[in-house]
Design an enzyme around this catalytic site. Structure first.
Site: not given
Ligand code: ATP
Ligand code: MG
Length: 772
Positions: A34-35, A223-224, A254, A602
């Protein structure tokens, strides 16, 4: 040709990035990118649509997460763009207020109160009202104030001089609240809640200002979003009305700040508010191994108030999740330390790949001891905010006093280091300041000839302030701090104190100022600097590149990721927190489970959960593994350490009865009975639907049916006179439980010492913490 912004995005992420116009929400589980989508979208809007980065507001909840966003954006578009609108809600509000607060006749150099300043006010108020921590704790009052501010029209009183409408239900807290507001008003001082409320107020009541900001902010991204409060949501919604580009990203599973006003329903019901809104759902996890993800998915399924969504991953299997059970705290953390060494030996890992999580700050002590013993370097994230450390706060208070002349700084510093000015002196000064409607510093200047005030210490202090004021005019802030340290005697005090950390921290402060001056190509505006730093949580920059194990609460870890994660203190009553359950019952259990979900998710490569036997001072009961452990199928993890059949059985039945608990109370709760007065729940008998309650006055235990309506929770401060030491200990301990990124309302429980207190307080748990 590779495209640094769009490569490595999956189709859903691409959709999120390219759907730049309109109302869009992304709902997805932990680690699904997402981030990554949000930061890529920011880069895309700047780089491909040619929008100025200063026209995009990008907010999140904690400073740490905001920094993470900035880092990722800079990695995509380089350092040349202004990314100052990638920030927290509070950070944005400070920017806004600096420009617009004059609309409500507040000065641009308004003061921002941090937790320490709030306590200074409360000490003062408690003294005036002649109350102390037996009547109310700081923590209780601060929570009350925060709640009142979000539900009542206090701004009428603060800004428009309307009359104060007290809350009849809690008259003592209301009295404190009113006095707190008065002191804020007199000093043009805003606490963190006010930053949001004042901003919304100005926008609500000044259509021209609203329009100006609506026009500036072409795109808004959050975000969040599940942890945004009602007023925070209101803010971004209002600001997005002209361009109508609002992008909200979050994971309802979350939500971990419901206890302080998070309203995940704005994300969940986004499409009802904006029928034209687009929803993008992602379910592929990129962060964790399937073994880790299985545990996370499995735990969160137990929550009833949620939309079911399972994460999947293509990541390689990885190793099994481990549960370690120790005979005592010592064994638990020793095992963690030895496992860390093992990881370093056998895997291609360094200390900084490892993170230890826990439910509340005080749990770090035990872990630290084990790490120190094994010579494992570590750093604590967000333990005590750098800018709230005593020595830093002292220096900054003097700085603020010379540029702002405010009462909070005066109260902190007039007799520190000691100048022999006592209670009588301050009483007389406060009286004169009140009569003459002056700040304490101005009152002292005007009345230095007064018999009670004309003391050597007071004359010295005035000449110090005058001298420093002059110094402030022709020195940079970093030089000024050095001058302040020398002239005020603080340097000497810390040197004598023998605590090298304090001097180190001050050096760190000065060098961070020098760095800022360099970045700024010239001197900093002192007032703006002071406003900015009051929002910082810690010196993240420094810790980022150090090869040290990281320690932090689960709350702080949200949005971040680490290769190896240990969750320590996985004990019933700790996680889930007995204190939260006591306060918020069923809702708290689900929130605690979401915390567990955040902790598990995490981890990238390995996840460990550890607990130990012994006595828990928070709950006043024996320690057992968390009920959440029994929600994970046994084949999903391996157990290490010896968990005896008795402990296992006792733990399972505690978990079962806790879960059966539609009961209003649980073991150890203090209750009030209309006839027998105060009592304590000894046991909860699910079979008979009865509590066994020990009534203090009677000195006897009585059965009380679950259905008896008049059994109510006894307020914590009303502990009976003959409360046992374990009860008092448990109360004290519970007051230290502090899952707050701003460390705001959870550090309370501090005795109200009054404004006359010597600031060199005796060592206490909190002071020990402060030194870090
Ligand atoms: P959270 O809910 O914990 O905030 P999130 O959904 O924001 O998590 P991110 O932190 O953006 O997730 O991504 C998690 C990990 O996956 C990061 O290391 C990111 O670089 C990797 N990632 C995200 N999308 C891809 C993708 N399409 N291909 C490869 N790696 C990815
Ligand atoms: Mg995130």
């Amino acid at each position: 040709m590779t495209d640094p912004i769009l490569e490595n995005l999956n189709p859903k992420q691409l959709q999120a990035v390219k759907t730049t116009e309109g109302y869009v929400r992304v709902i997805a589980g932990a680690g699904s990118g997402k981030t990554k989508a949000l930061t890529s979208r920011f880069a895309y809007i700047v780089d491909r649509l040619g929008i100025n980065s200063s026209n995009i507001l990008c907010v999140t909840f904690t400073n740490k997460a905001a920094q993470e966003m900035k880092k990722r954006v800079k990695a995509l578009i380089g350092d040349l763009y202004d990314v100052s609108f990638i920030t927290t809600y509070h950070g944005f509000c400070v920017r806004f207020l600096r420009e617009e607060i004059n609309k409500i006749h507040y000065p641009k150099n308004f003061i921002i109160l941090d937790a320490e300043d709030q306590k200074t006010i409360l000490r003062d108020v408690f003294t005036e009202l002649e109350i102390n921590s037996k009547n109310l704790t700081f923590k209780q009052v601060l929570r009350f104030i925060s709640r009142q501010k979000s539900t009542s029209d206090y701004l009428g009183y603060m800004i428009e001089n309307k009359s104060f409408v007290p809350d009849e239900k809690d008259s003592l807290s209301s009295q404190v609240y009113q006095k707190y507001l008065d002191k804020q008003k007199r000093n043009y001082a805003l606490d963190f809640d006010d930053l949001i409320h004042f901003t919304a107020f100005i926008l609500d009541s000044n259509p021209d200002v609203l329009l100006k900001w609506q026009q500036i902010l072409h795109y808004i991204q959050v975000d969040e979003a599940q942890d945004s409060s009602e007023s925070q949501f209101h803010l971004v919604e209002m600001l997005s009305r002209v361009h109508q580009n609002l992008f909200m990203v979050g994971d309802p599973d979350q939500t971990i700040y419901e206890w302080r006003g998070a309203k995940p329903e704005y994300l969940v019901e986004f499409d009802q508010m904006f029928p034209q809104a687009q929803t993008i759902i992602m379910n592929q996890n990129y962060r964790s191994t399937p073994n880790i993800l299985k545990v996370g998915n499995h735990i969160i399924k137990n929550n009833k108030i949620r939309v079911d969504k399972d994460m999947v991953t293509d990541n390689p299997e990885g190793v099994e999740v481990v549960h370690f059970h120790g005979k005592n705290d010592f064994e638990e953390t020793l095992w963690v330390a030895s496992e860390i060494k093992e990881i370093l030996k056998t895997e291609n890992a360094s200390y900084s790949d490892i993170t230890i999580l826990y439910r509340s700050n005080h749990l770090s002590r035990n872990i630290e001891q084990a790490l120190i013993k094994d010579n494992i370097p570590y750093t604590i994230f967000g333990g005590v905010r750098f800018f709230e450390r005593k020595e830093i706060k002292d220096v900054l208070s003097l700085l603020r006093l010379i540029v702002q002349g405010d009462n909070f700084s005066f109260l902190r510093m007039f007799n520190h280091p000691s100048r022999g000015l006592g209670k009588k002196f301050l009483e007389r000064l406060s009286l004169l300041a009140g009569e003459q409607n002056l700040s304490l510093l101005n009152a002292l200047e005007n009345n230095i000839e007064d018999k009670e005030l004309n003391k050597k210490g007071a004359v010295d202090f005035l000449s110090l302030a005058a001298e420093l004021k002059k110094d402030a005019q022709n020195n940079s802030i970093s030089d000024l701090v050095k001058i302040i340290l020398d002239k005020s005697g603080l340097s000497e005090l810390y040197r004598k104190d023998g605590d090298e950390d304090r001097l180190e921290n001050i050096k760190e402060l000065v060098s961070s100022m020098m760095l800022l001056e360099k970045e700024n190509n010239g001197p900093l505006n002192i007032i703006e600097y002071l406003q900015e730093v009051s929002l910082y949580t810690d010196l993240d920059k420094d810790t980022e590149n150090q090869d040290k194990v990281r320690l932090m609460t689960i709350h702080i870890s949200k949005g971040l990721e680490f290769p190896y994660v240990f969750l320590c203190g996985f004990t019933e009553g700790v996680l889930p927190s007995a204190l939260s359950i006591k306060e918020r019952r069923k809702r708290a259990i689900e929130e605690e489970r979401r915390l567990m979900y955040v902790a598990v998710t995490r981890a990238e490569k390995r996840f460990y959960m550890t607990d130990s036997e012994g006595f828990n001072f928070t709950t006043g009961l024996n320690k057992y593994p968390s009920r959440f452990l029994f929600e994970i199928k046994e084949e999903f993890y391996v157990r290490k350490g010896k968990l005896s059949a008795e402990i296992l059985q006792a733990a399972q039945s505690t978990a079962a009865s806790a879960n059966a608990g539609d009961t209003a109370f649980s073991e150890g709760d203090l209750v009030m009975h209309p006839v027998w007065n105060k009592g304590k729940i000894q046991t909860v008998d699910q079979g008979k639907s009865q509590y066994k309650v020990y009534f203090f006055e009677m000195g006897k235990e009585k059965p009380i049916d679950f259905s008896f309506r008049f059994l109510t929770a006894a307020p914590e401060e009303n502990l009976p006179q003959n409360a046992s030491s374990s009860e008092l200990l448990s109360l004290q301990e519970s007051l230290k439980t502090a899952p707050d990124p701003f460390q705001h309302d959870m550090q309370g429980g501090e005795p109200a010492a009054g404004i006359f207190e010597n600031k060199n307080r005796p060592e206490s748990f909190e002071d020990e913490n402060e030194k870090r």
